[in-house]
Design a protein around this motif. Structure first.
Motif, PDB file in Angstrom:
ATOM      1  N   ASP A  37     -10.829  61.601  18.988  1.00 59.99           N
ATOM      2  CA  ASP A  37      -9.767  61.983  18.046  1.00 59.99           C
ATOM      3  C   ASP A  37     -10.344  62.049  16.629  1.00 59.99           C
ATOM      4  N   SER A  38     -10.904  60.925  16.175  1.00 55.91           N
ATOM      5  CA  SER A  38     -11.519  60.886  14.849  1.00 55.91           C
ATOM      6  C   SER A  38     -12.615  59.828  14.899  1.00 55.91           C
ATOM      7  N   THR A  39     -13.770  60.144  14.381  1.00 53.88           N
ATOM      8  CA  THR A  39     -14.861  59.156  14.399  1.00 53.88           C
ATOM      9  C   THR A  39     -14.492  57.938  13.549  1.00 53.88           C
ATOM     10  N   GLY A  97      -9.309  65.068  13.409  1.00 55.00           N
ATOM     11  CA  GLY A  97     -10.163  64.740  12.263  1.00 55.00           C
ATOM     12  C   GLY A  97      -9.302  64.532  11.017  1.00 55.00           C
ATOM     13  N   LYS A  98      -9.619  63.485  10.272  1.00 56.90           N
ATOM     14  CA  LYS A  98      -8.796  63.131   9.107  1.00 56.90           C
ATOM     15  C   LYS A  98      -9.501  63.509   7.809  1.00 56.90           C
ATOM     16  N   GLY A  99      -8.757  64.129   6.903  1.00 57.04           N
ATOM     17  CA  GLY A  99      -9.263  64.415   5.567  1.00 57.04           C
ATOM     18  C   GLY A  99      -8.631  63.471   4.568  1.00 57.04           C
ATOM     19  N   ARG A 100      -8.971  63.616   3.317  1.00 56.22           N
ATOM     20  CA  ARG A 100      -8.373  62.773   2.280  1.00 56.22           C
ATOM     21  C   ARG A 100      -6.922  63.166   2.077  1.00 56.22           C
ATOM     22  N   VAL A 146      -5.644  67.265   7.310  1.00 57.78           N
ATOM     23  CA  VAL A 146      -6.390  67.385   8.568  1.00 57.78           C
ATOM     24  C   VAL A 146      -7.782  67.907   8.237  1.00 57.78           C
ATOM     25  N   TRP A 147      -8.805  67.377   8.923  1.00 60.52           N
ATOM     26  CA  TRP A 147     -10.165  67.925   8.778  1.00 60.52           C
ATOM     27  C   TRP A 147     -10.459  68.682  10.061  1.00 60.52           C
ATOM     28  N   GLU A 148     -10.371  70.010   9.988  1.00 59.44           N
ATOM     29  CA  GLU A 148     -10.630  70.833  11.182  1.00 59.44           C
ATOM     30  C   GLU A 148     -12.034  70.537  11.679  1.00 59.44           C
ATOM     31  N   ASN A 199     -16.401  62.785  -4.470  1.00 64.95           N
ATOM     32  CA  ASN A 199     -17.168  62.774  -3.217  1.00 64.95           C
ATOM     33  C   ASN A 199     -17.164  64.066  -2.420  1.00 64.95           C
ATOM     34  N   ASP A 200     -16.868  65.193  -3.035  1.00 62.50           N
ATOM     35  CA  ASP A 200     -17.067  66.453  -2.296  1.00 62.50           C
ATOM     36  C   ASP A 200     -18.472  66.945  -2.590  1.00 62.50           C
ATOM     37  N   LEU A 201     -19.133  67.464  -1.565  1.00 64.37           N
ATOM     38  CA  LEU A 201     -20.459  68.054  -1.764  1.00 64.37           C
ATOM     39  C   LEU A 201     -20.291  69.562  -1.799  1.00 64.37           C
ATOM     40  N   ARG A 211     -19.065  76.069  -3.449  1.00 57.17           N
ATOM     41  CA  ARG A 211     -18.131  75.923  -2.334  1.00 57.17           C
ATOM     42  C   ARG A 211     -18.352  74.609  -1.605  1.00 57.17           C
ATOM     43  N   LYS A 212     -17.247  74.057  -1.078  1.00 61.95           N
ATOM     44  CA  LYS A 212     -17.348  72.739  -0.432  1.00 61.95           C
ATOM     45  C   LYS A 212     -18.093  72.861   0.893  1.00 61.95           C
ATOM     46  N   VAL A 213     -19.065  71.952   1.089  1.00 59.87           N
ATOM     47  CA  VAL A 213     -19.866  71.986   2.313  1.00 59.87           C
ATOM     48  C   VAL A 213     -19.768  70.649   3.055  1.00 59.87           C
ATOM     49  N   GLY A 263     -17.189  66.853   3.248  1.00 63.09           N
ATOM     50  CA  GLY A 263     -16.116  65.981   2.757  1.00 63.09           C
ATOM     51  C   GLY A 263     -16.344  64.564   3.247  1.00 63.09           C
ATOM     52  N   ILE A 264     -15.826  63.611   2.505  1.00 63.18           N
ATOM     53  CA  ILE A 264     -16.040  62.189   2.812  1.00 63.18           C
ATOM     54  C   ILE A 264     -14.702  61.463   2.772  1.00 63.18           C
ATOM     55  N   LEU A 265     -14.453  60.647   3.772  1.00 66.25           N
ATOM     56  CA  LEU A 265     -13.234  59.839   3.791  1.00 66.25           C
ATOM     57  C   LEU A 265     -13.623  58.380   4.035  1.00 66.25           C
ATOM     58  N   THR A 266     -13.403  57.545   3.022  1.00 64.20           N
ATOM     59  CA  THR A 266     -13.692  56.113   3.153  1.00 64.20           C
ATOM     60  C   THR A 266     -12.382  55.370   3.379  1.00 64.20           C
ATOM     61  N   ILE A 272     -16.944  54.688   6.546  1.00 69.53           N
ATOM     62  CA  ILE A 272     -17.204  55.871   5.717  1.00 69.53           C
ATOM     63  C   ILE A 272     -17.398  57.052   6.652  1.00 69.53           C
ATOM     64  N   GLY A 273     -16.491  58.027   6.573  1.00 68.84           N
ATOM     65  CA  GLY A 273     -16.561  59.199   7.449  1.00 68.84           C
ATOM     66  C   GLY A 273     -17.093  60.402   6.686  1.00 68.84           C
ATOM     67  N   VAL A 274     -18.003  61.123   7.333  1.00 71.07           N
ATOM     68  CA  VAL A 274     -18.660  62.261   6.685  1.00 71.07           C
ATOM     69  C   VAL A 274     -18.550  63.482   7.589  1.00 71.07           C
TER      70      VAL A 274
HETATM   71  C1  BTN Z   1     -12.020  65.399   2.875  1.00 72.84           C
HETATM   72  O1  BTN Z   1     -12.758  66.041   2.136  1.00 72.84           O
HETATM   73  O2  BTN Z   1     -10.794  65.586   2.915  1.00 72.84           O
HETATM   74  C2  BTN Z   1     -12.617  64.311   3.735  1.00 72.84           C
HETATM   75  C3  BTN Z   1     -13.042  64.834   5.075  1.00 72.84           C
HETATM   76  C4  BTN Z   1     -13.716  63.778   5.935  1.00 72.84           C
HETATM   77  C5  BTN Z   1     -14.026  64.292   7.316  1.00 72.84           C
HETATM   78  C6  BTN Z   1     -14.863  63.340   8.122  1.00 72.84           C
HETATM   79  S1  BTN Z   1     -15.436  64.074   9.633  1.00 72.84           S
HETATM   80  C7  BTN Z   1     -15.973  62.524  10.201  1.00 72.84           C
HETATM   81  C8  BTN Z   1     -14.926  61.509   9.783  1.00 72.84           C
HETATM   82  N1  BTN Z   1     -13.869  61.414  10.762  1.00 72.84           N
HETATM   83  C9  BTN Z   1     -12.702  61.819  10.293  1.00 72.84           C
HETATM   84  O3  BTN Z   1     -11.640  61.840  10.937  1.00 72.84           O
HETATM   85  N2  BTN Z   1     -12.837  62.223   9.027  1.00 72.84           N
HETATM   86  C10 BTN Z   1     -14.194  62.041   8.556  1.00 72.84           C
END
Ligand code: BTN
Length: 290
Positions: A42-44, A70-73, A77-79, A130-132, A137-139, A141-144, A168-170
């Motif tokens: 589901d999500s790491t 996948g979860k974003g900030r 949703v992080w596709e 924390n966006d790279l 353009r964003k390449v 994302g990080i979710l702590t 810390i998710g990347v």
């Molecule tokens: C963002 O920019 O919104 C953060 C995105 C973070 C995505 C990563 S993918 C691995 C980890 N697992 C998740 O569900 N989210 C983070």
């Protein structure tokens, strides 16, 4: 649960082919010891917290070919389609006060930039916090996330405790792909620039190796004083006008870099400098994403 026992149970979840691709290059001391590799999860981040409740230790990494949730900030949703992307989460059991944990997000951003540089030669920039960014353009994302993980009383895992666990998710867009129309102008992938040649295993190893170096300095000082200059050199907004989207009221100013605790210093037109804390706001360049 003893470390070896946990490592063994982690091994049982592993997809061997993927494991070889993603961990064959791993030469780190603690970050990525062990790595749990899944085809689909589901999500790491979520899996890391589940493993923490089972006793997974500091340095455990979860990675997957595909994430179904996948979860974003900010609840986004992080596709996370399968294919050539890198999704991973690093579990930390910090020894420092919980209020310092947000700084880890800035550390991993630097580690991703450094890992990508070592692997591909590309220079990524950081859009605070924390966006790279690659070519604007964003390449990545990080979710702590931080939680108190309750001890698993069914199994009484020795390594589990009620101390906070930080995950810390990347998510790195690696392989060439096209994005939906609403993202096309804002997102890119590494191989869009390099062509199809990046090993995700080498990239993962490089990022974790760079993080280990940064983290060890961080736990010595418990702030970013040792890497502030390095971070500011990577800051895409440095000395540029930004808009701070503060729920209490939007304002503009010039980004002057971060301070030792990771706040962005924004100089207003009257000369005053505001320290912007990442938890409350987001920052935009005045002409768009950066
Ligand atoms: C963002 O920019 O919104 C953060 C995105 C973070 C995505 C990563 S993918 C691995 C980890 N697992 C998740 O569900 N989210 C983070």
């Amino acid at each position: 649960m003893a470390r070896q026992e946990f490592d063994d149970s982690c091994q049982q979840k592993i997809n061997i082919g993927l494991q070889n691709e993603l961990t064959g290059h791993l030469n780190t001391r603690w970050a990525g010891q062990p790595v749990c590799v899944y085809d689909t999860i589901d999500s790491t981040n979520t899996e890391c917290f589940r493993l923490a409740a089972e006793g997974a230790g500091h340095g455990t990494v979860v990675t997957a070919e595909e994430q179904t949730a996948g979860k974003g900030r900010r609840g986004r949703v992080w596709e996370s389609p399968e294919g050539n992307n890198l999704y991973f989460s690093l579990l930390l059991r910090p020894t420092f006060a919980a209020d310092k944990a947000p700084m880890l997000t800035l550390l991993i951003a630097m580690a991703v930039a450094e890992g990508v540089r070592r692997t591909t030669g590309l220079t990524l920039k950081i859009k605070w916090p924390n966006d790279l960014v690659l070519n604007g353009r964003k390449v990545c994302g990080i979710l702590t996330e931080m939680r108190i993980v309750q001890k698993d009383t069914h199994t009484d895992k020795a390594a589990a405790s009620n101390a906070p666990v930080v995950v810390i998710g990347v998510g790195v867009n690696v392989g060439y792909r096209t994005f939906p129309e609403e993202l096309a102008a804002k997102a890119t992938t590494l191989e869009t620039v390099t062509g199809p040649k990046i090993s995700r295993g080498v990239l993962l190893e490089s990022i974790l190796g760079a993080f280990e170096e940064l983290y060890e300095e961080f736990i010595r000082t418990e702030d970013l004083s040792g890497c502030m200059e390095q971070y500011n050199a990577l800051l895409v907004n440095l000395n540029r006008e930004v808009t701070v989207l503060d729920p209490k009221g939007e304002y503009s100013g010039v980004a002057r870099g971060i301070n030792a605790t990771g706040e962005l210093l924004v100089q207003r037109s009257d000369g005053t400098v505001t320290e912007v804390f990442a938890g409350e706001v987001s920052v935009r360049g005045i002409y768009g994403y950066v």
